[in-house]
Motif scaffolding. Structure first.
Motif, short mmCIF file in Angstrom:
data_model
loop_
_atom_site.label_atom_id
_atom_site.label_comp_id
_atom_site.label_asym_id
_atom_site.label_seq_id
_atom_site.Cartn_x
_atom_site.Cartn_y
_atom_site.Cartn_z
N VAL A 222 0.84 -1.19 0.00
CA VAL A 222 0.00 0.00 0.00
C VAL A 222 0.88 1.25 0.00
O VAL A 222 1.70 1.44 0.89
CB VAL A 222 -0.95 0.01 1.22
N GLY A 223 0.77 2.05 -1.05
CA GLY A 223 1.50 3.30 -1.14
C GLY A 223 2.87 3.24 -1.77
O GLY A 223 3.53 4.26 -1.93
N GLU A 224 3.32 2.05 -2.16
CA GLU A 224 4.63 1.96 -2.83
C GLU A 224 4.71 0.74 -3.72
O GLU A 224 4.41 -0.38 -3.31
CB GLU A 224 5.77 1.90 -1.81
N CYS A 225 5.13 0.98 -4.95
CA CYS A 225 5.35 -0.10 -5.92
C CYS A 225 6.70 0.13 -6.57
O CYS A 225 6.96 1.20 -7.12
CB CYS A 225 4.24 -0.10 -6.98
N THR A 226 7.57 -0.86 -6.49
CA THR A 226 8.89 -0.79 -7.11
C THR A 226 8.97 -1.83 -8.22
O THR A 226 8.57 -2.97 -8.03
CB THR A 226 10.00 -1.04 -6.07
N VAL A 227 9.50 -1.40 -9.35
CA VAL A 227 9.62 -2.26 -10.52
C VAL A 227 11.10 -2.36 -10.89
O VAL A 227 11.82 -1.36 -10.87
CB VAL A 227 8.80 -1.65 -11.70
N ASN A 228 11.54 -3.58 -11.18
CA ASN A 228 12.94 -3.83 -11.49
C ASN A 228 13.10 -4.37 -12.91
O ASN A 228 12.20 -5.00 -13.45
CB ASN A 228 13.53 -4.85 -10.51
N VAL A 229 14.28 -4.14 -13.45
CA VAL A 229 14.65 -4.74 -14.73
C VAL A 229 14.92 -6.22 -14.46
O VAL A 229 15.60 -6.54 -13.48
CB VAL A 229 15.92 -4.07 -15.30
N PRO A 230 14.40 -7.12 -15.26
CA PRO A 230 14.67 -8.55 -15.04
C PRO A 230 16.18 -8.81 -15.02
O PRO A 230 16.93 -8.25 -15.82
CB PRO A 230 14.01 -9.24 -16.23
N THR A 231 16.60 -9.67 -14.12
CA THR A 231 18.04 -9.93 -13.97
C THR A 231 18.64 -10.50 -15.26
O THR A 231 19.78 -10.20 -15.58
CB THR A 231 18.30 -10.90 -12.80
N ALA A 232 17.89 -11.26 -16.02
CA ALA A 232 18.41 -11.83 -17.28
C ALA A 232 18.70 -10.72 -18.29
O ALA A 232 19.66 -10.81 -19.07
CB ALA A 232 17.43 -12.83 -17.86
N THR A 233 17.89 -9.67 -18.28
CA THR A 233 18.08 -8.56 -19.21
C THR A 233 19.39 -7.84 -18.95
O THR A 233 20.11 -7.44 -19.86
CB THR A 233 16.92 -7.55 -19.10
N MET A 234 19.73 -7.68 -17.68
CA MET A 234 20.93 -6.94 -17.31
C MET A 234 22.13 -7.86 -17.08
O MET A 234 23.20 -7.37 -16.74
CB MET A 234 20.67 -6.13 -16.03
N ALA A 235 21.95 -9.16 -17.24
CA ALA A 235 23.03 -10.13 -16.97
C ALA A 235 23.60 -9.87 -15.59
O ALA A 235 24.80 -9.74 -15.40
CB ALA A 235 24.10 -10.07 -18.04
N SER A 236 22.71 -9.77 -14.62
CA SER A 236 23.09 -9.46 -13.25
C SER A 236 22.38 -10.40 -12.31
O SER A 236 21.24 -10.80 -12.56
CB SER A 236 22.70 -8.01 -12.93
N LYS A 237 23.02 -10.74 -11.21
CA LYS A 237 22.36 -11.60 -10.23
C LYS A 237 21.44 -10.80 -9.31
O LYS A 237 20.55 -11.34 -8.69
CB LYS A 237 23.37 -12.38 -9.41
N ASP A 238 21.66 -9.48 -9.26
CA ASP A 238 20.83 -8.62 -8.43
C ASP A 238 19.90 -7.80 -9.31
O ASP A 238 20.26 -7.38 -10.40
CB ASP A 238 21.72 -7.65 -7.62
#
Length: 116
Positions: free
Chosen positions: A29-45
């Protein structure tokens, strides 16, 4: 519930709709965070794409991806820049269909740049 909750929901839905390939990392409620998929960035985080946050009587729309290499060249309309606190953060106190349409176009362009 905060009077600005409908504004928050409108902007949250805009971000999720405009960046369908991104993954929701946090949705409370009140916050939504969206991330780049890890496969797209070749990153584990996960890499932060954007956040919509309800703060007091305003809603902040953070789009840090606009400042990354992938989104740096995406143009931001002048009218939308009036809502900018920084190059990558926009705040709204009311639902503004014209600005929201511009924001959706910018968000979609940045999201597509990650897929390129």
């Amino acid at each position: 519930m905060n009077d600005q909750y409908p504004l928050y929901i409108a902007l949250r839905d805009l971000m999720v709709r405009a960046a369908p390939a991104m993954k929701i990392g946090k949705d409370v409620v009140g916050e939504c965070t969206v991330n780049v998929p890890t496969a797209t960035m070749a990153s584990k985080d996960p890499v932060w794409f954007g956040t919509v946050r309800l703060t007091g009587h305003k809603v902040s729309y953070y789009l840090p991806a606009l400042g990354m290499r992938e989104g740096r060249d995406v143009p931001v309309p002048e009218a939308l820049k009036e809502r900018a606190q920084t190059r990558t953060c926009f705040t709204f106190a009311d639902i503004e269909p014209d600005r929201f349409a511009e924001l959706e176009t910018v968000t979609r362009a940045v999201a597509q740049a990650f897929a390129a």
